[in-house]
Write an enzyme that holds these catalytic residues in place. Structure first.
Site, PDB file in Angstrom:
ATOM      1  N   LYS A 118      25.728 -34.765  -1.076  1.00 16.24           N
ATOM      2  CA  LYS A 118      27.039 -35.405  -0.909  1.00 16.24           C
ATOM      3  C   LYS A 118      26.880 -36.822  -0.342  1.00 16.24           C
ATOM      4  O   LYS A 118      26.015 -37.055   0.509  1.00 16.24           O
ATOM      5  CB  LYS A 118      27.873 -34.539   0.033  1.00 16.24           C
ATOM      6  CG  LYS A 118      29.321 -34.980   0.240  1.00 16.24           C
ATOM      7  CD  LYS A 118      30.037 -33.977   1.161  1.00 16.24           C
ATOM      8  CE  LYS A 118      31.491 -34.348   1.425  1.00 16.24           C
ATOM      9  NZ  LYS A 118      32.160 -33.354   2.306  1.00 16.24           N
ATOM     10  N   SER A 153      36.314 -31.749   0.274  1.00 19.09           N
ATOM     11  CA  SER A 153      35.856 -33.081  -0.046  1.00 19.09           C
ATOM     12  C   SER A 153      34.465 -33.120  -0.666  1.00 19.09           C
ATOM     13  O   SER A 153      34.063 -34.146  -1.179  1.00 19.09           O
ATOM     14  CB  SER A 153      35.861 -33.951   1.210  1.00 19.09           C
ATOM     15  OG  SER A 153      34.863 -33.485   2.128  1.00 19.09           O
ATOM     16  N   SER A 212      35.736 -28.220   3.481  1.00 23.90           N
ATOM     17  CA  SER A 212      35.216 -29.104   2.433  1.00 23.90           C
ATOM     18  C   SER A 212      34.044 -28.537   1.641  1.00 23.90           C
ATOM     19  O   SER A 212      33.667 -29.104   0.616  1.00 23.90           O
ATOM     20  CB  SER A 212      34.824 -30.461   3.032  1.00 23.90           C
ATOM     21  OG  SER A 212      35.982 -31.213   3.316  1.00 23.90           O
TER      22      SER A 212
END
Lengths: 403, 403
Positions: free
Chosen positions: B36, B113, B137
């Site tokens: 990420k 996210s 997330s």
């Protein structure tokens, strides 16, 4: 407030002074406090103990969460205190900001990295102060300045608004001259409920920490804990880390093969990258330490990370509610100012001190340093540590055993 | 590697692709992974899901510690994946980087996210991926994309080299299509020892989470857990958060009066101050959320902080070794792309989703989302949560109960 010979200026403890009024009344009504300069105060620069870092960064927009908690509980903030460079030190001699006074041993260092926070309390200029602790940055100056200091269970107190240092080790904690005040402050920050703490059941004398200490420190501390053996209902047992964690593991392994590698690796991420990118002015002592950091091979860190977790698990599994560990906070009294001027003296001070502080560091445990005694007129502290999340028990045990 | 219709480019999951070879052989030999874009990769910018943030910051000098662990265990990193703006979202529709594909429901959002990390796995482009989770997330995109995802006990995995977000809540975790791979990855990051896990003793059905869910989700999940009731030696009990934490406390209180306030306050410290100082371009949806953040009164946060700690303590004291909580990971399947376009739809999605995710968030618990079923053809996950530091138990229980 304790009357004292030192002013904010003459203590050398403060980066700046100002007044932040409390938001409301609460358990800390009437108390004043100071905040280490790696913790944000709205509208002020956070220098992290480095003038180049301070110059390169804008003023903080918000107070750190721990500061908001204290202002919400009735306390008044009166200033920011000196921190060692990037908080990467345990001695308190700052190239950029000077050396805060150790009022009980003025020819000696105050200890670091929360040097100014410890000095401000020891000089009687505030009722309490806030610091941070990874490898001993609260416990060591508390011991060397002869005041109370506590680091909590890892991550129980929010680090929002505190500059990131070593995420797997760093804590926010506090200092005071008075355990009753420290208790109120820590319980505010910990958001403690009003519950009966567990009874003290076992006290473990951490023998390897005593053997690491100077003979005079060892003797002085042992002389002040003999009353513990007389208390009904508490079992006292001598123990070593290897009895807890396995035969190849002692405090030296815990520090030098586990904690220190983790700290080096994490510091590279949080601060080292910035230093590599911007090449700021560094003090001679930090430059020397930093050369070791930047030469560390990150591809070789896995064994140390495994060892950290293994020792943590062994300590966690061993420790029950009602258990306390007892040991000297530091192996020595404060070194004389300017005496950490060659590799041998630096290594001796850091290696032995961190061998002891690594126990709670790797264990993620709460630890409180008690201003118990002196050696050659200079203070040295006794530590109590307790199990994970046993912070309130630890505070109540300290009050009960060392009133 | 799963054969799939999507390429790195057509998945829309990646910010960039590259190859970082492993340092040595290990348990993750032959596996590829993506990271990420709030997690540092040496020599690359970390954008935090915001192009202005990426432009304002230099390339990372070091890999995040979690990346070093994976490279040391034999895995190969093949790229960085899209994150929502400042990772402050659960939907995965990025103004700056686009919306990664949800391959099992291509007309729907992937969830965020960690949107790109989930998409990269769901599209079969990597064997596993790394994400972060504060309010869901990892768990939310795992549920909505129909893959496995796990957040660990708070702070068990180092956050060094991960951009600071919400220090009291944020975790590093992982996604995979295969529980056997996820197990190896998480055990690498957790530095697990090879010990026999505790037996499963109690399964608690978290009823308030089921009632928050859409009826169709509730029915579909209940239909897939009936076999749990047949297992000898495991007690199954229906429970609500108020039975654990007190009569005035339900999941809505846990989220809206506790977790969300803590998150807002911590986000102001870690990112809000930077936004106030530099006024970067923001997406319309983040701008709306940010107005609420900047209007938050920090002097009023104390009650919420106390409530967070109280609920945490109640959950901790209730939960024993061998206990599992079972509940739908998300109350809905993935919203249709572009459907979160008015306040009502946004509030409904976020409030209900975070009511459920707040349980492990406030509890600091490990939680794993299992790709268990579908509703109207779109995936939805079942979650198992376990006590603090029971991460390995949770992984073994998930493998055993949902092989």
């Amino acid at each position: 407030m304790v009357q004292n010979a030192y002013s904010f200026a003459s203590s050398g403890a403060f980066v700046e002074s100002f007044t932040l009024k409390p938001y409301k009344n609460g358990p800390l009504d009437g108390f004043t406090f100071a905040v280490k300069d790696n913790i944000d105060i709205e509208g002020h620069k956070t220098s992290y103990g480095s003038k180049p870092w301070g110059s390169a960064h804008k003023a903080a927009v918000y107070n750190a969460l721990c500061v908001e908690q204290l202002l919400s509980a009735g306390a008044t903030c009166t200033g920011k205190t000196i921190a060692d460079e990037y908080t990467y030190s345990l001695d308190g001699e700052s190239h950029f900001f000077g050396t805060p006074i150790n009022p009980k041993a003025p020819d000696r260092v105050p200890g670091g990295s929360s040097s100014g926070s410890a000095s401000a309390v020891a000089c009687g200029l505030v009722d309490f102060s806030v610091g941070t602790d990874s490898a001993g940055s609260i416990r060591v100056p508390a011991s060397l300045c002869g005041i109370w200091g506590m680091r909590p269970t890892l991550h129980r107190i929010s680090e929002a608004g505190v500059l990131p240092f070593m995420p797997s080790v760093s804590t926010v904690g506090a200092f005071s001259n008075d355990i009753k005040i420290l208790d109120k402050v820590m319980r505010t920050l910990l958001r403690s409920e009003d519950l009966e703490p567990p009874k003290i059941r076992n006290i473990y004398i951490l023998e390897d920490a005593f053997s690491i200490a100077d003979t005079a420190v060892n003797d002085a501390i042992r002389g002040r804990i003999s009353h513990l053996f007389e208390i009904d209902g508490i079992a006292i047992t001598s123990i070593t880390l290897s009895e807890i964690a396995g035969k190849d593991i002692d405090l030296s392994v815990c520090n030098r093969q586990a904690l220190r590698v983790l700290q080096t690796a994490e510091f590279m991420n949080t601060v080292g990258g910035w230093i590599e990118t911007f090449d700021p002015e560094k003090s001679p002592s930090f430059s020397a330490a930093y050369e070791n950091i930047r030469n560390f091979k990150r591809s070789e860190l896995n064994d140390a990370l495994l060892l950290c977790e293994k020792i943590f698990n062994r300590i966690s599994n061993f420790t029950n509610q009602g258990d306390l560990f007892v040991f000297p906070t530091t192996p020595t009294i404060a070194p004389l100012k300017g005496s950490l001027n060659n590799l041998d003296s630096v290594l001796d001070f850091y290696d032995r001190t961190m061998d002891i502080t690594s126990f709670a560091g790797i264990g993620r445990l709460p630890e409180i340093s008690i201003p118990l005694t002196t050696v050659n007129g200079a203070p040295v502290g006794l530590s109590l540590a307790a199990g994970l999340y046993q912070d309130e028990f630890l505070l109540s045990a300290a009050k009960k055993l060392f009133p």
